[in-house]
Scaffold this motif. Structure first.
Motif, PDB file in Angstrom:
ATOM      1  N   ASP A  42     -34.149  46.931 -60.943  1.00 49.00           N
ATOM      2  CA  ASP A  42     -33.271  46.788 -62.108  1.00 49.00           C
ATOM      3  C   ASP A  42     -33.848  47.501 -63.328  1.00 49.00           C
ATOM      4  OD1 ASP A  42     -30.780  45.695 -61.934  1.00 49.00           O
ATOM      5  OD2 ASP A  42     -31.433  43.614 -62.089  1.00 49.00           O
ATOM      6  N   LYS A  43     -35.158  47.410 -63.483  1.00 51.91           N
ATOM      7  CA  LYS A  43     -35.816  48.018 -64.633  1.00 51.91           C
ATOM      8  C   LYS A  43     -35.642  49.539 -64.631  1.00 51.91           C
ATOM      9  CE  LYS A  43     -40.371  48.574 -66.805  1.00 51.91           C
ATOM     10  NZ  LYS A  43     -41.813  48.241 -66.708  1.00 51.91           N
TER      11      LYS A  43
ATOM     12  N   THR B 168     -28.185  40.396 -59.163  1.00 52.69           N
ATOM     13  CA  THR B 168     -27.012  40.852 -59.919  1.00 52.69           C
ATOM     14  C   THR B 168     -26.294  42.021 -59.250  1.00 52.69           C
ATOM     15  OG1 THR B 168     -28.480  42.243 -61.254  1.00 52.69           O
ATOM     16  CG2 THR B 168     -27.923  40.053 -62.131  1.00 52.69           C
ATOM     17  N   TRP B 169     -26.927  42.638 -58.247  1.00 52.87           N
ATOM     18  CA  TRP B 169     -26.293  43.757 -57.567  1.00 52.87           C
ATOM     19  C   TRP B 169     -25.199  43.229 -56.644  1.00 52.87           C
ATOM     20  CZ3 TRP B 169     -30.075  48.181 -55.849  1.00 52.87           C
ATOM     21  CH2 TRP B 169     -30.811  48.608 -56.969  1.00 52.87           C
TER      22      TRP B 169
ATOM     23  N   PRO C 275     -32.056  42.898 -56.343  1.00 49.45           N
ATOM     24  CA  PRO C 275     -31.687  42.094 -57.508  1.00 49.45           C
ATOM     25  C   PRO C 275     -30.424  41.281 -57.242  1.00 49.45           C
ATOM     26  CG  PRO C 275     -32.328  44.296 -58.190  1.00 49.45           C
ATOM     27  CD  PRO C 275     -32.267  44.318 -56.696  1.00 49.45           C
TER      28      PRO C 275
ATOM     29  N   LYS D 248     -25.772  52.760 -62.696  1.00 50.18           N
ATOM     30  CA  LYS D 248     -24.894  51.602 -62.496  1.00 50.18           C
ATOM     31  C   LYS D 248     -24.424  51.468 -61.047  1.00 50.18           C
ATOM     32  CE  LYS D 248     -24.976  50.591 -66.877  1.00 50.18           C
ATOM     33  NZ  LYS D 248     -25.673  49.377 -67.366  1.00 50.18           N
TER      34      LYS D 248
ATOM     35  N   LEU E 251     -24.077  47.627 -59.991  1.00 51.41           N
ATOM     36  CA  LEU E 251     -25.208  46.923 -60.578  1.00 51.41           C
ATOM     37  C   LEU E 251     -24.797  45.903 -61.632  1.00 51.41           C
ATOM     38  CD1 LEU E 251     -26.593  49.120 -58.959  1.00 51.41           C
ATOM     39  CD2 LEU E 251     -28.162  49.486 -60.856  1.00 51.41           C
ATOM     40  N   ASP E 252     -23.515  45.914 -62.012  1.00 50.21           N
ATOM     41  CA  ASP E 252     -22.992  44.876 -62.904  1.00 50.21           C
ATOM     42  C   ASP E 252     -21.481  44.797 -62.705  1.00 50.21           C
ATOM     43  OD1 ASP E 252     -21.784  46.933 -64.500  1.00 50.21           O
ATOM     44  OD2 ASP E 252     -23.661  47.150 -65.603  1.00 50.21           O
TER      45      ASP E 252
END
Length: 522
Positions: A444-445, A468-469, A466, A453, A494-495
């Motif tokens: 993520d970083k 959130t993926w 992650p 994205k 990714l979001d």
């Protein structure tokens, strides 16, 4: 007469090789609906890097330096053709030329070793023996990988053949010195051949050739390492760091792991160990000149099995298999000559085809695991077309924004947007993070740092991702998998905002996929 036999055998071998190449190429184009692709995704790393080298930058992304190639010189060779409209075919063309060089060297070797009163029989023997070696050592399959291994094999054979000439004719061919220097520039593994060859030159008191080749070899390899260091990339290409157990795990553990991986690769390990035993035998039972040759390929085999790579579509081992094959054929030329003469007497003088078929069956049976790659070459190329090329199409023509991937290659080729290589070949930062991190936060970083994205990855390569993926789609190969690491690639948003952007693009993209390729959109 001998010159005519050599010429006739060489011409026929070239025709046979050319016909096979053309047939493979036509079949690939047929399966891919007119689009050419290599059997691996890796050559597109070199093509992308070569384009940037020609533009004055060393790296995949123009905003940062990277060292994704395991070859020092190969991307620079390709860069010289980067402006050509047929640039995609350049690796194949170079590999074809190298294959012709390989065929030439083996034709010369067999014409040198086999003589017969019947010129027709000698010509046929030379042709069949040479083409059998071509299949055994995966010459055709290597060429269609698009990688530097065809050049590596040719240079390796030049080293062995050059040493043979030095032993037979008491002179050092000028091209032997060039081959000793060039080998490690093509692939670092060729140090396993070049260093023993230099020792052999010293043993024969060819001081000028030994010292000049040794100094230029050290200067060129260390010079490239110094260049990488000035770019902030360390002393080794990221591709070597990512694959080398020695650089990752330390000395003894790495050597043991490498040796075990070679032993697990049964077809090659049996052959190399057998040749090594024969080389050791030669060291104690032959004249001094032949001991030098045994020293070269025997030492090279040991070095390769302790420090080199193995497997992956029979490409990493072929330089040492080829060198060992030529070395052992020449070393045991007396035994082979006796076998040849015995068979010559037994077989009907008017049945050379029978003799040739016996030799062909023996050779091809021995090299089944190598030459079978030739029969799967077109399907392997189609795999890359169905997976990596389609990813390239989606990213370049539909998504048109930075993306994260884990299998660097076609996605980065001719892509103006940033490509985050999570495996680390094109990003030393990603490589170090992947090797040292204890969780998936680094993914993520880095994605946030480069405004990424969308990620397109093999799920099996990253067990922890992650939370959130969000998976948007999965794409599946339409044919039997030969070379890709997985049948499936997963598209991750990714979001939530990127999910809403990517999903309709994937639905649109789905209608353009080749028949058989499945895209499941969530």
């Amino acid at each position: 007469m001998i010159i005519n036999i050599k010429s006739k055998a060489l011409y026929i071998n070239i025709v046979i090789l050319s016909v096979i190449y053309l047939a493979e190429l036509m079949y690939i184009l047929y399966l891919n609906s007119g689009v050419f692709s290599y059997t691996l995704d890796d050559p597109y790393i070199h093509l992308a890097l070569a384009k940037n080298i020609a533009a004055g930058h060393y790296g995949i992304n123009l905003t940062e330096y990277s060292a994704p190639s395991s070859s020092i010189i190969w991307p620079f060779i390709l860069a010289g053709f980067s402006g050509a409209g047929w640039f995609d075919y350049v690796p194949l063309i170079i590999n074809f030329i190298c294959s012709l060089g390989t065929v030439y060297l083996y034709t010369q070797l067999f014409s040198m070793l086999f003589t017969a009163a019947n010129a027709q029989r000698q010509t046929l023997l030379t042709i069949i023996a040479t083409m059998a070696i071509v299949f055994i050592t995966n010459i055709i399959g290597l060429a269609f990988t698009g990688m530097e291994h065809s050049l590596q094999v040719y240079i390796s054979l030049l080293v062995v053949y050059g040493v043979i000439i030095s032993l037979r004719e008491q002179r050092v061919p000028w091209w032997l010195v060039l081959a000793i220097i060039a080998g490690p520039l093509v692939r670092y593994e060729n140090l396993a051949l070049s260093l023993p060859a230099i020792v052999c030159l010293v043993a024969q008191r060819y001081w000028l050739a030994a010292v000049s080749s040794g100094l230029l070899l050290v200067a060129s390899v260390s010079g490239f390492s110094a260049y990488l260091h000035t770019l902030g990339l360390g002393y080794w290409p990221s591709s070597i760091i990512a694959k080398s157990a020695l650089l990752e795990k330390g000395h003894l553990a790495a050597v043991i792991d490498t040796l075990l991986s070679h032993l697990a690769f049964v077809p090659v390990s049996i052959f190399l160990i057998s040749v090594l035993i024969l080389a050791l035998y030669n060291c104690f039972h032959t004249k001094a000149a032949d001991k030098y040759l045994a020293l070269i390929f025997g030492t090279a085999i040991i070095a390769h099995m302790l420090f080199g790579y193995s497997g992956w579509y029979y490409r990493y081992d072929m330089y040492i298999v080829s060198a060992a094959t030529m070395g052992i054929i020449y070393s045991f030329r007396g035994v082979l000559s006796k076998i040849y003469n015995a068979l010559y007497k037994e077989l009907d003088e008017n049945s050379p085809i029978t003799y040739a078929l016996v030799l062909l069956i023996i050779c091809c049976g021995f090299g089944f695991n190598f030459w079978k790659t030739t029969t799967t070459t077109a399907i392997a190329a189609n795999n890359i077309f169905e997976q990596q090329y389609q990813m390239h199409r989606f990213v370049n023509y539909y998504y048109k924004a930075p993306v994260a991937i884990n299998d660097l290659g076609w996605v980065a080729y001719e892509n103006p947007n940033y490509v985050l290589d999570l495996w680390g070949l094109a990003s030393l930062e990603a490589l170090k993070s992947r090797q040292t991190a204890t969780d998936s936060a680094w993914m993520d970083k880095l994605a946030g740092k480069h405004n990424v994205k969308l990620a397109i990855i093999y799920d099996s390569w990253f067990r922890n991702k992650p939370s959130t993926w969000r998976p948007v789609a999965v794409m599946e190969l339409g044919k039997e998998r030969i070379t890709p690491a997985s049948n499936y690639v997963t598209f991750y948003a990714l979001d939530s905002n990127s999910y809403e952007k990517v999903k309709p693009l994937l639905l649109q993209f789905k209608d353009s996929l080749p028949v058989g390729v499945k895209l499941t959109v969530y």
